[in-house]
Design a protein around this motif. Structure first.
Motif, PDB file in Angstrom:
ATOM      1  N   LEU A   1      12.587   6.574   7.531  1.00  0.00           N
ATOM      2  CA  LEU A   1      12.761   7.481   8.662  1.00  0.00           C
ATOM      3  C   LEU A   1      13.054   8.902   8.191  1.00  0.00           C
ATOM      4  N   ASN A   2      13.666   9.040   6.996  1.00  0.00           N
ATOM      5  CA  ASN A   2      13.946  10.387   6.475  1.00  0.00           C
ATOM      6  C   ASN A   2      12.742  11.004   5.783  1.00  0.00           C
ATOM      7  N   GLY A   3      11.600  10.311   5.828  1.00  0.00           N
ATOM      8  CA  GLY A   3      10.374  10.850   5.258  1.00  0.00           C
ATOM      9  C   GLY A   3      10.086  10.454   3.832  1.00  0.00           C
ATOM     10  N   LEU A   4      10.999   9.738   3.211  1.00  0.00           N
ATOM     11  CA  LEU A   4      10.778   9.312   1.835  1.00  0.00           C
ATOM     12  C   LEU A   4       9.619   8.328   1.786  1.00  0.00           C
ATOM     13  N   VAL A   5       8.644   8.605   0.941  1.00  0.00           N
ATOM     14  CA  VAL A   5       7.442   7.770   0.859  1.00  0.00           C
ATOM     15  C   VAL A   5       7.321   7.117  -0.510  1.00  0.00           C
ATOM     16  N   ASN A   6       6.611   6.010  -0.506  1.00  0.00           N
ATOM     17  CA  ASN A   6       6.328   5.283  -1.734  1.00  0.00           C
ATOM     18  C   ASN A   6       4.911   4.760  -1.637  1.00  0.00           C
ATOM     19  N   TYR A   7       4.108   5.015  -2.662  1.00  0.00           N
ATOM     20  CA  TYR A   7       2.719   4.583  -2.664  1.00  0.00           C
ATOM     21  C   TYR A   7       2.463   3.640  -3.828  1.00  0.00           C
ATOM     22  N   ALA A   8       1.606   2.669  -3.599  1.00  0.00           N
ATOM     23  CA  ALA A   8       1.062   1.898  -4.703  1.00  0.00           C
ATOM     24  C   ALA A   8       0.177   2.822  -5.523  1.00  0.00           C
ATOM     25  N   GLU A   9       0.035   2.492  -6.779  1.00  0.00           N
ATOM     26  CA  GLU A   9      -0.711   3.380  -7.674  1.00  0.00           C
ATOM     27  C   GLU A   9      -2.132   3.625  -7.167  1.00  0.00           C
ATOM     28  N   GLY A  10      -2.781   2.602  -6.677  1.00  0.00           N
ATOM     29  CA  GLY A  10      -4.160   2.740  -6.233  1.00  0.00           C
ATOM     30  C   GLY A  10      -4.332   3.533  -4.948  1.00  0.00           C
TER      31      GLY A  10
ATOM     32  N   ILE B   1       0.422   8.044   4.198  1.00  0.00           N
ATOM     33  CA  ILE B   1       1.210   7.360   5.212  1.00  0.00           C
ATOM     34  C   ILE B   1       2.034   8.412   5.949  1.00  0.00           C
ATOM     35  N   SER B   2       2.157   8.233   7.252  1.00  0.00           N
ATOM     36  CA  SER B   2       2.960   9.142   8.060  1.00  0.00           C
ATOM     37  C   SER B   2       3.567   8.344   9.207  1.00  0.00           C
ATOM     38  N   ARG B   3       4.546   8.931   9.846  1.00  0.00           N
ATOM     39  CA  ARG B   3       5.153   8.236  10.968  1.00  0.00           C
ATOM     40  C   ARG B   3       5.526   9.231  12.050  1.00  0.00           C
ATOM     41  N   ASN B   4       5.654   8.690  13.258  1.00  0.00           N
ATOM     42  CA  ASN B   4       6.040   9.485  14.403  1.00  0.00           C
ATOM     43  C   ASN B   4       7.279   8.835  14.992  1.00  0.00           C
ATOM     44  N   GLY B   5       8.432   9.391  14.676  1.00  0.00           N
ATOM     45  CA  GLY B   5       9.671   8.824  15.180  1.00  0.00           C
ATOM     46  C   GLY B   5       9.996   7.515  14.496  1.00  0.00           C
TER      47      GLY B   5
ATOM     48  N   VAL C   1       0.854  -1.186   0.000  1.00  0.00           N
ATOM     49  CA  VAL C   1       0.000   0.000   0.000  1.00  0.00           C
ATOM     50  C   VAL C   1       0.894   1.242   0.000  1.00  0.00           C
ATOM     51  N   ALA C   2       1.766   1.337   0.991  1.00  0.00           N
ATOM     52  CA  ALA C   2       2.656   2.493   1.082  1.00  0.00           C
ATOM     53  C   ALA C   2       3.769   2.202   2.075  1.00  0.00           C
TER      54      ALA C   2
END
Length: 113
Positions: free
Chosen positions: A52-61, A68-72, A47-48
């Protein structure tokens, strides 16, 4: 390492849900957290992910509807908007670090039409 996912449930099409996943144990400084899902009779799919450096990757759908987000280094969220019946699946969180993947137990998301 253990991962505990929560936040799944039953929602109508067009609705929203927010999934959370907390990782505990020996969590190292650099890791990638992610969400995957598996619908009945289908293979588990990305899905996604978020590093830790904030780089994100999403599936096309997922693009444009999911965030997507993270805390620490040990908590990851998935905010899902405009949900569709096709999004119905068990959602799993995963932590990848030092070449090893750890999986949570999954949380069911059901979208009714």
């Amino acid at each position: 390492v253990q991962l505990q996912a929560s936040g799944g449930g039953l929602v109508q099409a067009g609705g929203s849900l927010r999934l959370s996943c907390l990782a505990s144990g020996s969590i190292f400084g650099f890791n990638v957290l992610g969400w995957y899902r598996q619908a009945p009779g289908k293979a588990r799919e990305l899905v996604a992910t978020i590093a830790l450096n904030g780089l994100v990757n999403y599936a096309e759908g997922a693009k444009g509807r999911f965030t997507i987000s993270r805390n620490g280094k040990n908590t990851v969220y998935l905010t899902m908007n405009s949900l569709k019946p096709d999004d119905t699946a068990v959602y799993y969180c995963k932590l990848g670090q030092r070449g090893v993947d750890y999986w949570g137990q999954g949380t069911q998301v059901t979208v009714s039409s």
